[in-house]
Scaffold this active site. Sequence first.
Site, PDB file in Angstrom:
ATOM      1  N   GLY C  42       4.740   3.544 -16.128  1.00  8.95           N
ATOM      2  CA  GLY C  42       5.581   4.186 -15.121  1.00  8.95           C
ATOM      3  C   GLY C  42       4.825   4.758 -13.948  1.00  8.95           C
ATOM      4  O   GLY C  42       5.422   5.133 -12.948  1.00  8.95           O
ATOM      5  N   CYS C 251      34.176 -13.199 -17.825  1.00  5.44           N
ATOM      6  CA  CYS C 251      33.716 -14.171 -16.830  1.00  5.44           C
ATOM      7  C   CYS C 251      34.699 -15.327 -16.764  1.00  5.44           C
ATOM      8  O   CYS C 251      35.105 -15.890 -17.782  1.00  5.44           O
ATOM      9  CB  CYS C 251      32.323 -14.673 -17.203  1.00  5.44           C
ATOM     10  N   CYS C 254      32.691 -18.700 -18.109  1.00  6.27           N
ATOM     11  CA  CYS C 254      32.228 -18.877 -19.486  1.00  6.27           C
ATOM     12  C   CYS C 254      32.954 -17.959 -20.460  1.00  6.27           C
ATOM     13  O   CYS C 254      32.752 -18.065 -21.668  1.00  6.27           O
ATOM     14  CB  CYS C 254      30.720 -18.666 -19.579  1.00  6.27           C
ATOM     15  N   CYS C 276      29.709 -14.513 -14.185  1.00  2.82           N
ATOM     16  CA  CYS C 276      28.403 -13.986 -14.567  1.00  2.82           C
ATOM     17  C   CYS C 276      27.456 -14.023 -13.375  1.00  2.82           C
ATOM     18  O   CYS C 276      27.403 -15.018 -12.645  1.00  2.82           O
ATOM     19  CB  CYS C 276      27.784 -14.854 -15.660  1.00  2.82           C
ATOM     20  N   CYS C 282      25.326 -18.083 -17.981  1.00  2.00           N
ATOM     21  CA  CYS C 282      26.690 -18.566 -17.858  1.00  2.00           C
ATOM     22  C   CYS C 282      26.756 -20.040 -18.275  1.00  2.00           C
ATOM     23  O   CYS C 282      27.639 -20.463 -19.012  1.00  2.00           O
ATOM     24  CB  CYS C 282      27.168 -18.399 -16.420  1.00  2.00           C
TER      25      CYS C 282
END
Lengths: 265, 232, 294
Positions: C42, C251, C254, C276, C282
């Site tokens: 980080g 979606c 899909c 998606c 997808c």
Amino acid sequence: MNVQLNPAPVTPVLQATQISKLYGENQGFHCLDIDLYPGEVLAVVGESGSGKTTLLKALSGRLPPQTGQVIYASDEQDIISLYDSSEAKLRQLSRTEFGIVHQHPLDGLRPYISAGGNIGEPLMASGNRHFGDIREQASQWLNAVEIDPCRIDDLPIHFSGGMQQRLQIARNLVTHPKVVFMDEPTGGLDVSVQAKLLDLIRQLVKRLNLAVIIVTHDLAVARLLAHRIMVMRQGQVVETGLTDRVLDDPQHAYTQLLVASVLQQ
Amino acid sequence: MEPVLIAKDIHKTFVLHNQGCTQLPVLENQHLSLHKGECLVLHGHSGSGKSSLLRALYGNYHVNQGEILIRQQAQWLNLVNADSRQIIQLRQHTLGWVSQFLRVIPRLSARDIVMQPQLDIGISPAVAKATAERLLSQLNVPEKLWSLAPATFSGGEQQRVNIAKGFALDYPILLLDEPTASLDKTNCEQVISLIQQAKQRGAAIVGIFHDPWVREQVADRLHPMSALSAPH
Amino acid sequence: MSNFSACLAQAKQPSHYNFGYLDEQSKRMIRRAIIKGVCIPGYQVAFGGREMPMPYGWGTGGIMLSAAILGQQDVFKVIDQGADDTTNAVSIRAFFQQMCQLETTTQTAKASVIQTRHRIPEQPLRHGQIMVYQVPIPEPLRFIEPRETETQKMHGLEEYGAMHVKLYEDIVQYGYIATSYAYPVRVNHRYLMDPSPIPKFDNPKLNRNPALMLFAAGREKRIYCVPPYTQVVSLDFEDHPFAVQQWSQPCKLCGSQDSFLDEVLLDDQGGRMFVCSDTDYCQRQQEKQHECSA
């Protein structure tokens, strides 16, 4: 007859011994001793350039003096020499135990953060993670400094100068500091707003048993708020003592000049 | 009986640094002692240093020489070398002061002003309020003014608010600087009665009263004073 | 467009360019920054950015990082907002194809290095994979503190209270934490980190992820990392806990109910659909459905 002095009621919360910070000749301050006790307001007065603001910075841990030390005692067990502490400790102290009220309120506020966020920030910095609680405290403090709590979500830039100054004070007091440093807090305000602010500061000092050092060039402010006064000139203290004693019976030539220069009401 | 206030060999000279270092002696060899329940009146012509002496007794004026000893419970405090905090504490509990002039933060109401010294030493707001209102009405300050800030009051009304403030606490020692100046007879009588009451509860009082009529009513002893000549 | 990328893809690596475009010393310098970043999860490591053959804001940080870590055996995938087929993704993929002559893919599972602009693939990552994030503004505290000297001090002393002020302001303004991307996180109980402008939907995927996460800001010249299996926590309030976006419909293509969806406008009459954002995912889902129905 047995004459004895009363013992001092408490130990000082802030004690500076022989501190100096000189930028050049007559710039800064030289060899000062200061004791500050809880519940006490000390006014530092003097002409501009006499080292008042520099002194305030040194006392509040923001500017290391060249000589001497500043001791902060939150209680008798916990005694800290400011400039022997780590920066982390110093910054933590200045966030929680010290309050710093700048002359220009926007120097001490985040202008584009709501009033509530400004008051809440020190709480969040000390680990409070409860939105409702932070908001409740912010609202109480707005009330305490006489700002309508319905303005909690307004930005400081939309506040008047007097309101900004009161908001700055609330932001400083929310963590219950023990010592508050004020640099000309009424400087930029018109007279009627000044009176309101002075009265507010006076009440808060009493209610929270704050120790306050207030830098001002306004003797009337010093007279109304301060228990003690310190008159500075060219980096030196020329006279110090009870506020009314110093202002009503000044001993030093400079203090006499200062007092005589005030317009009589 | 032991005195509660003793001043020994007080000298004071004003030095005006910005006016050619002019020296103005105002007090020399001042001695006085004050006992419980008595009223000592500083007596002399204008310019004889009465006011300066009274202010010195309050710690408001610096003295160049001498001792001012004040009994606070079982202890004695020398005002001349006491530190500020001791004097502030003394003024909160032991030493009361009443002058003609009101000096307060502009926004405070008359009632709050009279309550303030009581609140400062921890008296409950309810008791402080009752005392304040009793005194204000005794001194004929109209009730409609109590919740207003005295800035707009007449001189006499401001003066009476100030007197109420001075008598709100039962100080063991009271210093009165012409409290009755420019008051009408009715109000003068009220102030006299407050002074008598204070004496009865055992307060020791030092005062300046120009009005011979008032002076006769309250004084137990006079402390004569006369102006000093400037040194050549 | 497809002609252009096909041209690029077929072109030989020009002999006067080094493998991966960057010279080896620059790559080493960047790798050292990565190692430091991995050691201090980080923490923003400053590195000396190089001029790349494209402007800042087009992913120069990510490209430098990819250039520094790609080897001949790597399989490279690039996504832009989840899609493999947008200009930015296609161009970067083609660039490395030409500069490294390496294999590229659109399949998350097959890739060893995935450079991404603002998404984490839906398909769970595995140990050994490396994610390279393009970062516009690496400093999460910048919003509240403009001074770099001060933000560095705040990181050094773990003074992160100010970050919550932004979330507080969100709740004040919208009634909930409305920050929906670049949502600040705390890494390994220590550094506050901007996860780049990924939707907060992807934040939970950062937590204890088996893949190595590398972030690079080209303009600001900072690199920071999240090593595999590192704890990554999104900031929140006790009474306003962190929550991800949700959609009322699956979606359109899909039928997935647990992926991040983009809203697509269909016409001028307000017609719209949700699909998606991860095109590879997808497609896999659609193939699966075909297999099932077949």
